[in-house]
Design an enzyme around this catalytic site. Sequence first.
Site, PDB file in Angstrom:
ATOM      1  N   CYS A   1       6.530  -6.987   7.034  1.00 17.02           N
ATOM      2  CA  CYS A   1       7.744  -6.567   7.743  1.00 17.02           C
ATOM      3  C   CYS A   1       8.178  -7.346   8.768  1.00 17.02           C
ATOM      4  CB  CYS A   1       7.585  -5.202   8.312  1.00 17.02           C
ATOM      5  SG  CYS A   1       8.766  -4.449   9.037  1.00 17.02           S
TER       6      CYS A   1
ATOM      7  N   CYS B   1      -0.333   6.012  10.350  1.00 13.41           N
ATOM      8  CA  CYS B   1       0.829   5.262  10.767  1.00 13.41           C
ATOM      9  C   CYS B   1       0.422   4.042  11.328  1.00 13.41           C
ATOM     10  CB  CYS B   1       1.678   6.165  11.612  1.00 13.41           C
ATOM     11  SG  CYS B   1       2.449   7.642  10.566  1.00 13.41           S
TER      12      CYS B   1
ATOM     13  N   CYS C   1       7.156  -4.649  15.463  1.00 15.24           N
ATOM     14  CA  CYS C   1       6.739  -3.741  16.279  1.00 15.24           C
ATOM     15  C   CYS C   1       5.567  -3.965  16.791  1.00 15.24           C
ATOM     16  CB  CYS C   1       6.902  -2.178  15.632  1.00 15.24           C
ATOM     17  SG  CYS C   1       8.616  -1.697  15.124  1.00 15.24           S
TER      18      CYS C   1
ATOM     19  N   GLU D   1       0.831  -1.212   0.076  1.00 15.20           N
ATOM     20  CA  GLU D   1      -0.037  -0.006  -0.109  1.00 15.20           C
ATOM     21  C   GLU D   1       0.874   1.308  -0.007  1.00 15.20           C
ATOM     22  OE1 GLU D   1      -3.716  -1.825   2.407  1.00 15.20           O
ATOM     23  OE2 GLU D   1      -2.392  -0.604   3.666  1.00 15.20           O
TER      24      GLU D   1
ATOM     25  N   CYS E   1       3.611   8.550   0.949  1.00 13.28           N
ATOM     26  CA  CYS E   1       4.146   7.565   1.583  1.00 13.28           C
ATOM     27  C   CYS E   1       4.233   6.268   1.123  1.00 13.28           C
ATOM     28  CB  CYS E   1       3.332   7.515   2.987  1.00 13.28           C
ATOM     29  SG  CYS E   1       3.996   6.318   4.326  1.00 13.28           S
TER      30      CYS E   1
ATOM     31  N   CYS F   1       2.133  -1.964  15.530  1.00 11.03           N
ATOM     32  CA  CYS F   1       2.012  -1.823  14.127  1.00 11.03           C
ATOM     33  C   CYS F   1       1.555  -2.884  13.374  1.00 11.03           C
ATOM     34  CB  CYS F   1       3.392  -1.448  13.473  1.00 11.03           C
ATOM     35  SG  CYS F   1       3.457  -1.565  11.788  1.00 11.03           S
TER      36      CYS F   1
HETATM   37  S1  SF4 Z   1       6.732   0.367  12.565  1.00 13.61           S
HETATM   38 FE1  SF4 Z   1       5.749  -1.606  11.345  1.00 13.61          FE
HETATM   39  S2  SF4 Z   1       6.476  -1.202   9.245  1.00 13.61           S
HETATM   40 FE2  SF4 Z   1       7.775   0.174  10.701  1.00 13.61          FE
HETATM   41  S3  SF4 Z   1       9.486  -1.139  11.151  1.00 13.61           S
HETATM   42 FE3  SF4 Z   1       8.122  -1.439  12.989  1.00 13.61          FE
HETATM   43  S4  SF4 Z   1       6.973  -3.293  12.123  1.00 13.61           S
HETATM   44 FE4  SF4 Z   1       8.018  -2.585  10.304  1.00 13.61          FE
END
Ligand code: SF4
Length: 365
Positions: free
Chosen positions: A128, A358, A132, A108, A121, A135
């Site tokens: 990923c 975000c 995190c 996206e 963006c 996220c």
């Molecule tokens: S915030 Fe989300 S996209 Fe960014 S590094 Fe951490 S897990 Fe990956």
Amino acid sequence: MKHKEQRAHRTDTGSPRGGPTDLRDLPLERLAEFVAGLGLPGKRAKQIFARLYRPGVFAFSQLGISREVTALLAQDAAMSSLFPVTVEKSADTTEKFAFRLEDGAMIESVLIPEDGRHTLCVSSQAGCAMGCGFCLTGGLGFVRNLRPAEIVGQVLAVMTHMVACGIERATPRELLNNLVFMGMGEPLANYDNLLTALSILMDDHGLGFSERRITVSTCGIVPRMDDLGRDIRVNLAVSLHSADDAVRSSLMPVNRTHGLEALLAACRRYPLGKKKVILFEYIMLKGINDSLADAHLLAEKLQGIPSRINLLPYNGSGDTEFSCPDGAQTLAFQKVLREAGFNTFIRQSRGADISAACGQLAGKG
Ligand code: SF4
């Protein structure tokens, strides 16, 4: 190119897919080699490169080159394009583009209009690996790295959409004021392809984005931050989210490998141009990192680093362990930082109603 310090870097452009070389994977010097290999004069490379990066160009036949050259290219090369499978528009005019890649992976991109300016963006990976906790992309896990053509393709696809929507600018480059690598994925974990994509985007023979208008965001892969500072000039953003090692490690697994001290040391040695700062992003999480003691600790840790701090009120859905502090707490947090001399802004979420804010990108398409 403006970024003279760029070291020679090679991307495995040939064809990770096993097919013909995708010309949109090649920075100009590699395209020149490829074109020379076809027996064509060197000047052809610049001409082809310039036309490859015009929005609305999807086929060799649209490059405006002779039939003979078109036929030669078609024998050995391809030019890939991305087409959005969905475009969702938020009440605040933010637009989210979902792209299905050739192997079915979803990514996206998010277009954020503000005061007549447009920021895009961009995603650097499908999924990923960084995990995190706050996220949604991290929750997906890692799917794969994007090729340079898939990174640049997001920019071209959104430009094409903007032109189709009647947005007019003197040159394609002026359609987008800023590119921020803050979409899906950790850009520095796809380093070589990121660098190739940046060199394509910044090349004056193509779109010619200036270093001022590109920001690469990292969760803190320290060795790659050093590489980036050495290889190219772009703005750096760091997803910090806590100035306390233990809290940061609990939120961001990368901190267990590259702790705060190492991360902030890398920030201190990152080569910043005149009047440049590092952007620190800080998601406000109620009861976790939002106390005034947290704000004082943050101010202490960032001392001496030219900084701008963006406070991002958490915008996740209700079924996570996280929630957003109230506005008064965020304002008090900001006040501590401002009184300590830091440019600190509270960034209101854009596109939260279409899951484009975000930490919300989940590639559902
Ligand atoms: S915030 Fe989300 S996209 Fe960014 S590094 Fe951490 S897990 Fe990956």
